[in-house]
Write a protein that holds these residues in place. Sequence first.
Motif, PDB file in Angstrom:
ATOM      1  N   MET A   1      15.333 -12.818 -53.056  1.00  0.00           N
ATOM      2  CA  MET A   1      14.886 -11.433 -53.200  1.00  0.00           C
ATOM      3  C   MET A   1      13.745 -11.116 -52.225  1.00  0.00           C
ATOM      4  SD  MET A   1      16.738  -9.687 -55.218  1.00  0.00           S
ATOM      5  CE  MET A   1      15.745  -8.236 -55.548  1.00  0.00           C
ATOM      6  N   ARG A   2      12.906 -12.112 -51.969  1.00  0.00           N
ATOM      7  CA  ARG A   2      11.809 -11.884 -51.005  1.00  0.00           C
ATOM      8  C   ARG A   2      12.381 -11.644 -49.604  1.00  0.00           C
ATOM      9  NH1 ARG A   2       9.171 -15.659 -54.225  1.00  0.00           N
ATOM     10  NH2 ARG A   2       9.680 -17.442 -52.896  1.00  0.00           N
TER      11      ARG A   2
ATOM     12  N   SER B   1      16.700 -20.615 -54.934  1.00  0.00           N
ATOM     13  CA  SER B   1      15.888 -19.743 -55.777  1.00  0.00           C
ATOM     14  C   SER B   1      16.274 -18.276 -55.545  1.00  0.00           C
ATOM     15  CB  SER B   1      14.405 -19.973 -55.440  1.00  0.00           C
ATOM     16  OG  SER B   1      13.645 -18.840 -55.782  1.00  0.00           O
TER      17      SER B   1
ATOM     18  N   ALA C   1      14.565 -15.811 -56.669  1.00  0.00           N
ATOM     19  CA  ALA C   1      13.318 -15.106 -56.333  1.00  0.00           C
ATOM     20  C   ALA C   1      13.044 -15.192 -54.829  1.00  0.00           C
ATOM     21  CB  ALA C   1      12.155 -15.705 -57.122  1.00  0.00           C
TER      22      ALA C   1
END
Lengths: 148, 85
Positions: A18-19, A13, A15
């Motif tokens: 990015m976290r 993922s 996302a």
Amino acid sequence: MTVSVHLTRRPLSVAAAMRVLSGPGLGGVVVFAGRVRPDRTPAGRVTKLEYEGDLALARSVLADLERTAQRRFGAVRIVLWHRFGTIKVGEVSVLVGAACGHRSAAFDAARYLIEELKRSVPIWKTERARPARRPRRPPYRRRGRASG
Amino acid sequence: MAPRVTILLFATARLAAGASELRWPVEPGGLPLGSLVRSLGSRYPKLAPILPTCRFVLNGRYVVSRATRVRPGDKFAVHPPYGGG
């Protein structure tokens, strides 16, 4: 997911990457995602890739890459995630990311990481292709009756 | 039972040998890596042309010297050129 180095059978993922790559002062974040292409091969159109690896050694080499990128580019946070097992066309097989203070170092670090990953991490892929259909013969035409 | 080395084969090396793992008998004192690689190529002719392109790993560490001794109980891995990403 919070680890920098990860080898998994599960989907990756952007996302989640990015976290991991976020933090105070990290103004430049570069993420590279490699996806499976439907290449044409002599065996037909690629539908999926099978990835295998010497996983214990792969983890160790990835951890070395992480340390080198931190030292050389000042990358504060790094993501080196790779899938193994069966991966279909269009799915992400690899995610590499670098977060630095500024964009230039982040681009350099991410480029270094993906190139070194391909060159030095013991992971292999085998193409699985769907054979092309044989061209159909033109439909048989009955000879028409002579007119007149 | 004769002393053995475990040989792990990956990707094209696995396909050429038709096995992902071999239990290879060796003398109690072991043998040089170069000799082991030559015997592998003789036993599996399809593997022979791949071996010069391979990297070798002994007990989790890359080895370069063909004189390195491979001993009973060791794990020896054959790595064809990598293709991740």
